[in-house]
Enzyme design. Structure first.
Site, PDB file in Angstrom:
ATOM      1  N   LYS A 116       7.716   1.050  -3.277  1.00  0.00           N
ATOM      2  CA  LYS A 116       6.784  -0.031  -3.594  1.00  0.00           C
ATOM      3  C   LYS A 116       7.337  -0.954  -4.672  1.00  0.00           C
ATOM      4  O   LYS A 116       7.226  -2.181  -4.590  1.00  0.00           O
ATOM      5  CB  LYS A 116       5.439   0.550  -4.045  1.00  0.00           C
ATOM      6  CG  LYS A 116       4.569   1.086  -2.926  1.00  0.00           C
ATOM      7  CD  LYS A 116       3.220   1.507  -3.465  1.00  0.00           C
ATOM      8  CE  LYS A 116       2.245   1.845  -2.339  1.00  0.00           C
ATOM      9  NZ  LYS A 116       2.664   3.003  -1.568  1.00  0.00           N
ATOM     10  N   GLU A 200      -0.539  -2.389 -12.114  1.00  0.00           N
ATOM     11  CA  GLU A 200      -0.986  -3.709 -11.668  1.00  0.00           C
ATOM     12  C   GLU A 200      -2.393  -4.005 -12.167  1.00  0.00           C
ATOM     13  O   GLU A 200      -3.162  -3.093 -12.495  1.00  0.00           O
ATOM     14  CB  GLU A 200      -1.006  -3.776 -10.137  1.00  0.00           C
ATOM     15  CG  GLU A 200       0.337  -3.625  -9.469  1.00  0.00           C
ATOM     16  CD  GLU A 200       0.227  -3.652  -7.969  1.00  0.00           C
ATOM     17  OE1 GLU A 200       1.244  -3.982  -7.328  1.00  0.00           O
ATOM     18  OE2 GLU A 200      -0.860  -3.350  -7.423  1.00  0.00           O
ATOM     19  N   HIS A 235      -9.104   5.918   0.311  1.00  0.00           N
ATOM     20  CA  HIS A 235      -7.984   4.990   0.481  1.00  0.00           C
ATOM     21  C   HIS A 235      -7.380   5.043   1.878  1.00  0.00           C
ATOM     22  O   HIS A 235      -6.249   4.621   2.081  1.00  0.00           O
ATOM     23  CB  HIS A 235      -6.891   5.252  -0.568  1.00  0.00           C
ATOM     24  CG  HIS A 235      -7.372   5.147  -1.981  1.00  0.00           C
ATOM     25  ND1 HIS A 235      -7.680   3.942  -2.582  1.00  0.00           N
ATOM     26  CD2 HIS A 235      -7.623   6.103  -2.904  1.00  0.00           C
ATOM     27  CE1 HIS A 235      -8.084   4.164  -3.822  1.00  0.00           C
ATOM     28  NE2 HIS A 235      -8.068   5.451  -4.034  1.00  0.00           N
ATOM     29  N   GLU A 275       0.922  -5.774   4.318  1.00  0.00           N
ATOM     30  CA  GLU A 275      -0.424  -5.546   3.810  1.00  0.00           C
ATOM     31  C   GLU A 275      -0.642  -6.324   2.520  1.00  0.00           C
ATOM     32  O   GLU A 275       0.197  -6.323   1.623  1.00  0.00           O
ATOM     33  CB  GLU A 275      -0.653  -4.056   3.591  1.00  0.00           C
ATOM     34  CG  GLU A 275      -0.426  -3.235   4.855  1.00  0.00           C
ATOM     35  CD  GLU A 275      -1.095  -1.867   4.805  1.00  0.00           C
ATOM     36  OE1 GLU A 275      -1.705  -1.541   3.779  1.00  0.00           O
ATOM     37  OE2 GLU A 275      -0.994  -1.151   5.815  1.00  0.00           O
ATOM     38  N   GLU A 288       2.248  -3.969   0.302  1.00  0.00           N
ATOM     39  CA  GLU A 288       3.350  -3.184   0.844  1.00  0.00           C
ATOM     40  C   GLU A 288       3.615  -3.621   2.277  1.00  0.00           C
ATOM     41  O   GLU A 288       2.819  -4.355   2.865  1.00  0.00           O
ATOM     42  CB  GLU A 288       3.049  -1.682   0.805  1.00  0.00           C
ATOM     43  CG  GLU A 288       1.865  -1.263   1.657  1.00  0.00           C
ATOM     44  CD  GLU A 288       1.560   0.220   1.537  1.00  0.00           C
ATOM     45  OE1 GLU A 288       2.413   0.960   1.035  1.00  0.00           O
ATOM     46  OE2 GLU A 288       0.470   0.626   1.963  1.00  0.00           O
ATOM     47  N   ASN A 290       4.480  -1.913   6.025  1.00  0.00           N
ATOM     48  CA  ASN A 290       4.628  -0.719   6.853  1.00  0.00           C
ATOM     49  C   ASN A 290       5.633  -1.020   7.955  1.00  0.00           C
ATOM     50  O   ASN A 290       5.395  -1.887   8.804  1.00  0.00           O
ATOM     51  CB  ASN A 290       3.286  -0.308   7.455  1.00  0.00           C
ATOM     52  CG  ASN A 290       2.350   0.245   6.393  1.00  0.00           C
ATOM     53  OD1 ASN A 290       2.657   1.230   5.748  1.00  0.00           O
ATOM     54  ND2 ASN A 290       1.234  -0.427   6.192  1.00  0.00           N
ATOM     55  N   ARG A 292       6.602  -0.012  10.807  1.00  0.00           N
ATOM     56  CA  ARG A 292       6.314   0.701  12.058  1.00  0.00           C
ATOM     57  C   ARG A 292       5.140   0.023  12.737  1.00  0.00           C
ATOM     58  O   ARG A 292       4.538  -0.909  12.191  1.00  0.00           O
ATOM     59  CB  ARG A 292       5.947   2.159  11.758  1.00  0.00           C
ATOM     60  CG  ARG A 292       4.811   2.279  10.740  1.00  0.00           C
ATOM     61  CD  ARG A 292       4.347   3.696  10.540  1.00  0.00           C
ATOM     62  NE  ARG A 292       3.515   3.859   9.358  1.00  0.00           N
ATOM     63  CZ  ARG A 292       2.236   3.544   9.274  1.00  0.00           C
ATOM     64  NH1 ARG A 292       1.624   3.015  10.308  1.00  0.00           N
ATOM     65  NH2 ARG A 292       1.561   3.758   8.162  1.00  0.00           N
TER      66      ARG A 292
END
Length: 663
Positions: A116, A200, A235, A275, A288, A290, A292
């Protein structure tokens, strides 16, 4: 196009990939573990290769065995699905080294987005908006606390190498920071082997919006628009929809351009998802990427009218993207609900067991764009084991607009019946009907905000649920009719009226109702009702009943699994326990003394010894599966003849645990 591919996954996504491959004339190879020898994805493919034991580390995560299976079967490419090895840089490199095409991004792109912190530094250089925060390598607690104070509270501490909410804490005040940091680092180390974190600004009332992107080997990139995935528990996503409610064309273009910039920055190829976390005012920040195909890709397929797995195969085979950005159009609205084996009333703990009943909407189409679509990797009778993800299926609906999609989803959920284990089915329907979701008042705290409406109360009232049990009891009694009039259980009496107690337990409360056979018909007396109400029932076949109680009439589906009864009505469903003394007496008379494991799991306690006398209902043993404990109790008074397992043993579903001789 490839002639044969190996699908390095299981369950729903393996079936999904196989369906598209079959349509394109591509042969498929499945891989499977001991636990999946009879699984649906094995039957969906043309060939299958055994990998090893049921635990993922002994099978689906064994890179060399997967590659050996591909070589042995002559597969040209490997589709990783999602989860398992799908975002594993070493696996992508190993496929290339073995001369196999990895149907996914280059290993370098997986590596670039795997951390990240590193990914955010890369995105910052590419001009992609970031949440204000610290994403560097310095990890001294004093330094990180100083960064938090510079950012301004509240802040969010996140594991740099993590996901799924692990190693993540929101911190409201400076005096909470050090303890939260230590906790995050411990959890990150345990979960990912890396305790690096980033800090953050904590975005209040955030929305989770992601952009589906695609790249080809010729430098082509497109954004396939957005999905809103704000409805989450722990989450993790519960409902996803496309397009995002309230999204303006200008904001959609901005987010799409930012997502494509992120993909270009790492030389991305294939399907990926960028995202973003978004403020209520529309500001958005990179979270982030992903690397895939996502679980929720069907909602994007529904609103653009393209098969994304087909795109993956074509791009991996070297073809250019089939359409350019200006050719893509949004059409209608789609929503996906994830049906999971879990108990929402117990903090969403995963559940295991057998799908005794798995009925789905008659109009549902599998693995293809349709108004109602159901993607499942299991069939009725299959077991949900403790080894893999708890998702049973995905229910996807499409409508001309969000209102129509909502109505279709509510109806489709009502037509889906699952019996045999805890699921989130009723919970999903309550979420869909909640004020916040219905009005698109979305953020990641929606479930907590609607807690009072979503948890606790059964979906059906006691009268409807009891009428369902009564209909089932009457049907079972009718099925027991014999030529001997003295053995009939239809309530006939020469003098007076016959009565039958119905001892029920609903939402933790015990209730007693009375079914009375009077000369003028059947009456059901509910708790607190002195006179009873006329009851009429008619079997419609397939576990369905036409039931009238007083002035109320329902079409109910009623399923029995031991003492547990599931009642499904058009407006909702509920589960209850029926302490049926007649059935218990019959069971005791014919009991062979066998006590078997209700699910695969670990035997963690034995409360009895051979030769010990026990009473009906006494706890004999405790099994654990997917972090949930299940107590095995004595079905009748008796003596323990033999213990067949020891504490600590792994036990298969249906295995005989001990033998009990009835007293």
């Amino acid at each position: 196009m490839f002639k044969k591919i190996l699908i390095a996954n299981r369950g729903e996504i393996a079936c999904r990939v196989a369906a598209t491959a079959r349509r394109l004339g591509v042969r498929t190879v499945a891989v499977y573990s001991d636990a999946d020898a009879q699984a649906k994805h094995v039957a969906a493919c043309d060939e299958a290769v055994h990998l090893g034991g049921p635990a993922p580390r002994d099978s689906y995560l064994q890179i060399e065995r997967v590659l050996a299976a591909a070589r042995a079967t002559g597969a040209e490419a490997v589709h990783p699905g999602y989860g398992f090895l799908s975002e594993n840089e070493a696996f992508a490199r190993a496929c290339a080294d073995a001369g196999l095409v990895f149907i996914g991004p280059p290993a370098a792109a997986i590596a670039a987005m795997g951390s990240k912190a590193a990914a955010k530094s890369l995105m910052e250089k590419a001009g992609v908006p970031l949440v204000p925060g610290y994403h560097g390598d310095r990890q001294e607690p004093e330094f990180l606390k100083a960064q938090a104070e510079a950012i301004g509270y509240p802040v969010l501490i996140k594991a740099s190498a993590g996901g799924g909410g692990k190693g993540m804490r929101a911190v409201a005040r400076p005096d909470e920071f050090e303890a939260a940091l230590a906790s995050c680092k411990r959890e990150a180390k345990a979960s990912f082997g890396d305790d690096h974190v980033l800090v953050e600004r904590y975005v209040t009332r955030p929305r989770h919006i992601e952009i589906q992107v695609f790249g080809d080997r010729h430098g082509g990139y497109v954004s396939l628009f957005e999905r809103d995935c704000s409805v989450q528990r722990r989450h993790q996503k519960v409902l996803e929809e496309a397009p995002a409610p309230g999204m303006t064309p200008e904001r959609r273009a901005q987010m799409g351009e930012a997502a494509v910039a992120a993909a270009r920055a790492v030389g991305y190829v294939g399907a990926g998802t960028v995202e973003f976390i978004a403020e209520q005012d529309g500001r958005f920040y990179f979270m982030e990427m992903n690397t895939r195909l996502q679980v929720e890709h069907p909602v994007t397929e529904a609103v653009i009218g393209h098969d994304l797995v087909e795109w993956q195969l074509r791009v991996a085979a070297g073809e250019p993207l089939p359409v350019a950005q200006h050719e893509l159009r949004l059409r209608g609205h789609a929503i996906e609900a994830r049906l999971c084996a879990e108990n929402p009333e117990a903090q969403f703990l995963p559940a295991t067991g057998r799908l005794q009943v798995f009925r789905t909407p008659a109009s549902a189409t599998e693995f293809a764009v349709a108004p109602v679509r159901l993607d499942a990797g299991v069939r009725e009778g299959d077991a949900i084991s403790p080894y893999y993800d708890s998702m049973i299926a995905k229910l996807i609906v499409w409508g001309e607009d969000r209102a129509q999609a909502l109505a279709r989803l509510d109806q489709a959920l009502g037509q889906t019946h699952i019996v045999g284990l805890h699921t989130n089915l009723a919970f999903l329907r309550r979420v869909v009907r909640s004020r916040s979701f219905a009005q698109a008042d979305l953020d990641t705290a929606l479930i907590e905000r609607e807690r009072e409406a979503l948890f606790g109360a059964p979906a059906l009232d006691l009268g409807c649920a009891t009428a369902g049990v009564a209909a089932l009891a009457l049907q079972e009694d009718a099925g027991s009719e014999t030529t001997d009039p003295w053995s009939r259980r239809d309530g006939w009496r020469m003098h007076g009226a016959a009565r039958r107690r119905l001892d029920l337990e609903l939402a933790g409360q015990r209730h007693t109702a009375t079914l009375e056979y009077r000369r003028d018909g059947l009456y059901l007396q509910l708790p607190g009702d002195e006179t009873g109400q006329p009851l009429r029932t008619r079997s419609l076949g397939d576990d369905r009943y036409d039931v009238t109680l007083g002035e109320h009439r329902w079409t109910l589906a009623v399923y029995r699994h031991g003492d547990h009864i599931a009642v499904y009505a058009p407006d909702g469903s509920t589960s209850l326990t029926w302490h049926d003394t007649i059935a218990h007496a019959a069971d005791a008379a014919h009991d062979s003394g066998r006590l078997t494991a209700p699910m695969p799991g670990k035997l963690i306690a034995l409360h009895v010894q051979a030769g010990q006398t026990v009473r009906r209902g006494q706890a004999l043993a405790v099994m654990e599966a997917m972090k949930m404990e299940h107590v095995i109790v004595a079905p009748a008074d008796g003596v323990v003849e033999e213990l067949l397992f020891r504490v600590g043993d792994q036990v298969a579903e249906g295995a005989e645990l001990l033998r009990l001789k009835a007293a």
